[in-house]
Scaffold this active site. Structure first.
Site, PDB file in Angstrom:
ATOM      1  N   LYS A   1     -16.580  -6.519   5.688  1.00  0.00           N
ATOM      2  CA  LYS A   1     -15.352  -7.313   5.592  1.00  0.00           C
ATOM      3  C   LYS A   1     -14.915  -7.845   6.962  1.00  0.00           C
ATOM      4  O   LYS A   1     -13.901  -8.531   7.050  1.00  0.00           O
ATOM      5  CB  LYS A   1     -14.247  -6.470   4.965  1.00  0.00           C
ATOM      6  CG  LYS A   1     -14.039  -6.763   3.480  1.00  0.00           C
ATOM      7  CD  LYS A   1     -12.782  -6.127   2.973  1.00  0.00           C
ATOM      8  CE  LYS A   1     -12.077  -7.006   1.963  1.00  0.00           C
ATOM      9  NZ  LYS A   1     -10.856  -6.356   1.437  1.00  0.00           N
TER      10      LYS A   1
ATOM     11  N   HIS B   1       0.844  -1.203   0.000  1.00  0.00           N
ATOM     12  CA  HIS B   1       0.000   0.000   0.000  1.00  0.00           C
ATOM     13  C   HIS B   1       0.881   1.256   0.000  1.00  0.00           C
ATOM     14  O   HIS B   1       0.612   2.214  -0.725  1.00  0.00           O
ATOM     15  CB  HIS B   1      -0.884   0.031   1.249  1.00  0.00           C
ATOM     16  CG  HIS B   1      -1.959  -1.016   1.285  1.00  0.00           C
ATOM     17  ND1 HIS B   1      -2.119  -1.889   2.330  1.00  0.00           N
ATOM     18  CD2 HIS B   1      -2.953  -1.311   0.397  1.00  0.00           C
ATOM     19  CE1 HIS B   1      -3.151  -2.685   2.099  1.00  0.00           C
ATOM     20  NE2 HIS B   1      -3.671  -2.361   0.928  1.00  0.00           N
TER      21      HIS B   1
ATOM     22  N   ARG C   1      -1.946  -5.462  -8.692  1.00  0.00           N
ATOM     23  CA  ARG C   1      -0.777  -6.289  -8.379  1.00  0.00           C
ATOM     24  C   ARG C   1      -0.566  -7.392  -9.396  1.00  0.00           C
ATOM     25  O   ARG C   1       0.547  -7.743  -9.730  1.00  0.00           O
ATOM     26  CB  ARG C   1      -0.933  -6.910  -6.986  1.00  0.00           C
ATOM     27  CG  ARG C   1      -0.864  -5.920  -5.856  1.00  0.00           C
ATOM     28  CD  ARG C   1      -1.490  -6.479  -4.622  1.00  0.00           C
ATOM     29  NE  ARG C   1      -2.905  -6.757  -4.844  1.00  0.00           N
ATOM     30  CZ  ARG C   1      -3.686  -7.424  -4.015  1.00  0.00           C
ATOM     31  NH1 ARG C   1      -3.187  -7.913  -2.911  1.00  0.00           N
ATOM     32  NH2 ARG C   1      -4.954  -7.608  -4.292  1.00  0.00           N
TER      33      ARG C   1
ATOM     34  N   SER D   1      -3.389  -7.871   2.716  1.00  0.00           N
ATOM     35  CA  SER D   1      -3.588  -7.733   4.164  1.00  0.00           C
ATOM     36  C   SER D   1      -3.913  -9.083   4.792  1.00  0.00           C
ATOM     37  O   SER D   1      -3.455  -9.385   5.897  1.00  0.00           O
ATOM     38  CB  SER D   1      -4.708  -6.729   4.442  1.00  0.00           C
ATOM     39  OG  SER D   1      -4.335  -5.466   3.967  1.00  0.00           O
TER      40      SER D   1
HETATM   41  N1  COA Z   1      -0.320  -4.013  -1.649  1.00  0.00           N
HETATM   42  C1  COA Z   1      -0.761  -4.956  -0.835  1.00  0.00           C
HETATM   43  N2  COA Z   1      -2.039  -5.337  -0.776  1.00  0.00           N
HETATM   44  C2  COA Z   1      -2.898  -4.705  -1.547  1.00  0.00           C
HETATM   45  C3  COA Z   1      -2.515  -3.680  -2.421  1.00  0.00           C
HETATM   46  C4  COA Z   1      -1.154  -3.343  -2.447  1.00  0.00           C
HETATM   47  N3  COA Z   1      -0.679  -2.401  -3.249  1.00  0.00           N
HETATM   48  N4  COA Z   1      -3.600  -3.250  -3.086  1.00  0.00           N
HETATM   49  C5  COA Z   1      -4.648  -3.977  -2.647  1.00  0.00           C
HETATM   50  N5  COA Z   1      -4.229  -4.858  -1.734  1.00  0.00           N
HETATM   51  C6  COA Z   1      -5.018  -5.886  -1.058  1.00  0.00           C
HETATM   52  C7  COA Z   1      -5.591  -5.455   0.252  1.00  0.00           C
HETATM   53  O1  COA Z   1      -4.660  -5.661   1.281  1.00  0.00           O
HETATM   54  C8  COA Z   1      -6.792  -6.362   0.349  1.00  0.00           C
HETATM   55  O2  COA Z   1      -6.395  -7.617   0.790  1.00  0.00           O
HETATM   56  P1  COA Z   1      -7.359  -8.584   1.600  1.00  0.00           P
HETATM   57  O3  COA Z   1      -8.549  -8.822   0.736  1.00  0.00           O
HETATM   58  O4  COA Z   1      -6.494  -9.743   1.802  1.00  0.00           O
HETATM   59  O5  COA Z   1      -7.721  -7.870   2.868  1.00  0.00           O
HETATM   60  C9  COA Z   1      -7.250  -6.490  -1.091  1.00  0.00           C
HETATM   61  O6  COA Z   1      -6.142  -6.208  -1.873  1.00  0.00           O
HETATM   62  C10 COA Z   1      -8.323  -5.545  -1.520  1.00  0.00           C
HETATM   63  O7  COA Z   1      -8.440  -4.569  -0.579  1.00  0.00           O
HETATM   64  P2  COA Z   1      -8.531  -3.006  -0.764  1.00  0.00           P
HETATM   65  O8  COA Z   1      -7.566  -2.483  -1.746  1.00  0.00           O
HETATM   66  O9  COA Z   1      -8.438  -2.430   0.611  1.00  0.00           O
HETATM   67  O10 COA Z   1      -9.892  -2.846  -1.375  1.00  0.00           O
HETATM   68  P3  COA Z   1     -11.243  -3.284  -0.782  1.00  0.00           P
HETATM   69  O11 COA Z   1     -11.779  -4.200  -1.796  1.00  0.00           O
HETATM   70  O12 COA Z   1     -11.185  -3.767   0.606  1.00  0.00           O
HETATM   71  O13 COA Z   1     -11.996  -1.899  -0.715  1.00  0.00           O
HETATM   72  C11 COA Z   1     -13.113  -0.008  -1.634  1.00  0.00           C
HETATM   73  C12 COA Z   1     -12.326  -1.282  -1.843  1.00  0.00           C
HETATM   74  C13 COA Z   1     -13.076   0.509  -0.216  1.00  0.00           C
HETATM   75  C14 COA Z   1     -12.436   0.988  -2.504  1.00  0.00           C
HETATM   76  C15 COA Z   1     -14.551  -0.324  -2.089  1.00  0.00           C
HETATM   77  O14 COA Z   1     -15.071  -1.378  -1.340  1.00  0.00           O
HETATM   78  C16 COA Z   1     -15.461   0.878  -1.995  1.00  0.00           C
HETATM   79  O15 COA Z   1     -15.336   1.794  -2.753  1.00  0.00           O
HETATM   80  N6  COA Z   1     -16.401   0.851  -1.038  1.00  0.00           N
HETATM   81  C17 COA Z   1     -17.389   1.916  -0.865  1.00  0.00           C
HETATM   82  C18 COA Z   1     -18.723   1.593  -1.547  1.00  0.00           C
HETATM   83  C19 COA Z   1     -18.590   1.883  -2.998  1.00  0.00           C
HETATM   84  O16 COA Z   1     -18.578   3.002  -3.439  1.00  0.00           O
HETATM   85  N7  COA Z   1     -18.444   0.808  -3.774  1.00  0.00           N
HETATM   86  C20 COA Z   1     -18.127   0.962  -5.164  1.00  0.00           C
HETATM   87  C21 COA Z   1     -19.280   0.732  -6.025  1.00  0.00           C
HETATM   88  S1  COA Z   1     -18.696  -0.351  -7.281  1.00  0.00           S
END
Ligand code: COA
Length: 167
Positions: free
Chosen positions: A43, A19, A92, A130
């Site tokens: 989550k 991140h 990634r 994560s």
């Molecule tokens: N390095 C390491 N890990 C990474 C990473 C990086 N560069 N980029 C993403 N990840 C991992 C995260 O650690 C996470 O791992 P996990 O699933 O093992 O916990 C996974 O990839 C995805 O997580 P994250 O990037 O935090 O995205 P998310 O899917 O949890 O959240 C939001 C995405 C918050 C952006 C999305 O849910 C959101 O916008 N929510 C609000 C409601 C909305 O508007 N939705 C959109 C309508 S389509």
């Protein structure tokens, strides 16, 4: 909307060096970056929202032009309220693509003036997530080089792993 401000959203449960790598790249492209932590309980996060915000504030304390904030509701609404115009997401591996593509297109449909920009982390972080970090921590494995030392400390506390194993 402000083309100078980008939002980097995520769960950050916990934040990893992957991140931070994306965040660093984003700061090279945009004068201001807001790291936006979702308070979405779906989550079932291991760390509370406050803990995730604190970890991010600690790990980004030496970075400039970064604000750490939280949001609920639709991401595009938060982006607009923040007077930003760009969403940063990390890609990634090819496996990330389908989910990210769907989310970017839905966000575009919800608000056409918000642009999603994808950045690739260093290849050494492509396998990092994560949940992998939590899994290693739960079993007492080393996280050196994968998370900030303050995050490793928090993980050890969460899983009650002694900082200096006996023997
Ligand atoms: N390095 C390491 N890990 C990474 C990473 C990086 N560069 N980029 C993403 N990840 C991992 C995260 O650690 C996470 O791992 P996990 O699933 O093992 O916990 C996974 O990839 C995805 O997580 P994250 O990037 O935090 O995205 P998310 O899917 O949890 O959240 C939001 C995405 C918050 C952006 C999305 O849910 C959101 O916008 N929510 C609000 C409601 C909305 O508007 N939705 C959109 C309508 S389509």
């Amino acid at each position: 909307m402000n083309q100078q401000c980008a939002v980097y959203p995520g769960s950050f449960d916990p934040p990893t060096n992957g991140h931070l790598d994306i965040l660093l790249r984003a700061t090279q492209l945009f004068p201001k970056v807001i790291v936006a932590v979702t308070d979405n309980q779906n989550k079932n996060p291991s760390f509370t929202l406050e803990e995730r915000l604190t970890m991010l504030r600690t790990t980004t304390s030496k970075m400039h032009n970064i604000k750490v904030d939280s949001f609920s509701g639709l991401l595009v609404d938060y982006v607009q309220q923040s007077r930003a115009s760009v969403i940063i997401r990390g890609l990634r591996a090819v496996s990330d693509f389908e989910y990210e593509f769907q989310m970017a297109l839905m966000n575009r449909r919800l608000n056409r003036s918000v642009i999603t920009v994808f950045l690739m982390p260093d290849e050494s972080y492509t396998y990092l997530s994560s949940s992998v970090v939590r899994e290693v921590a739960r079993h007492g494995g080393s996280l050196r080089g994968l998370v900030h030392p303050s995050v490793e400390k928090k993980l050890k506390k969460l899983y009650r792993i002694p900082s200096h194993p006996i023997g």
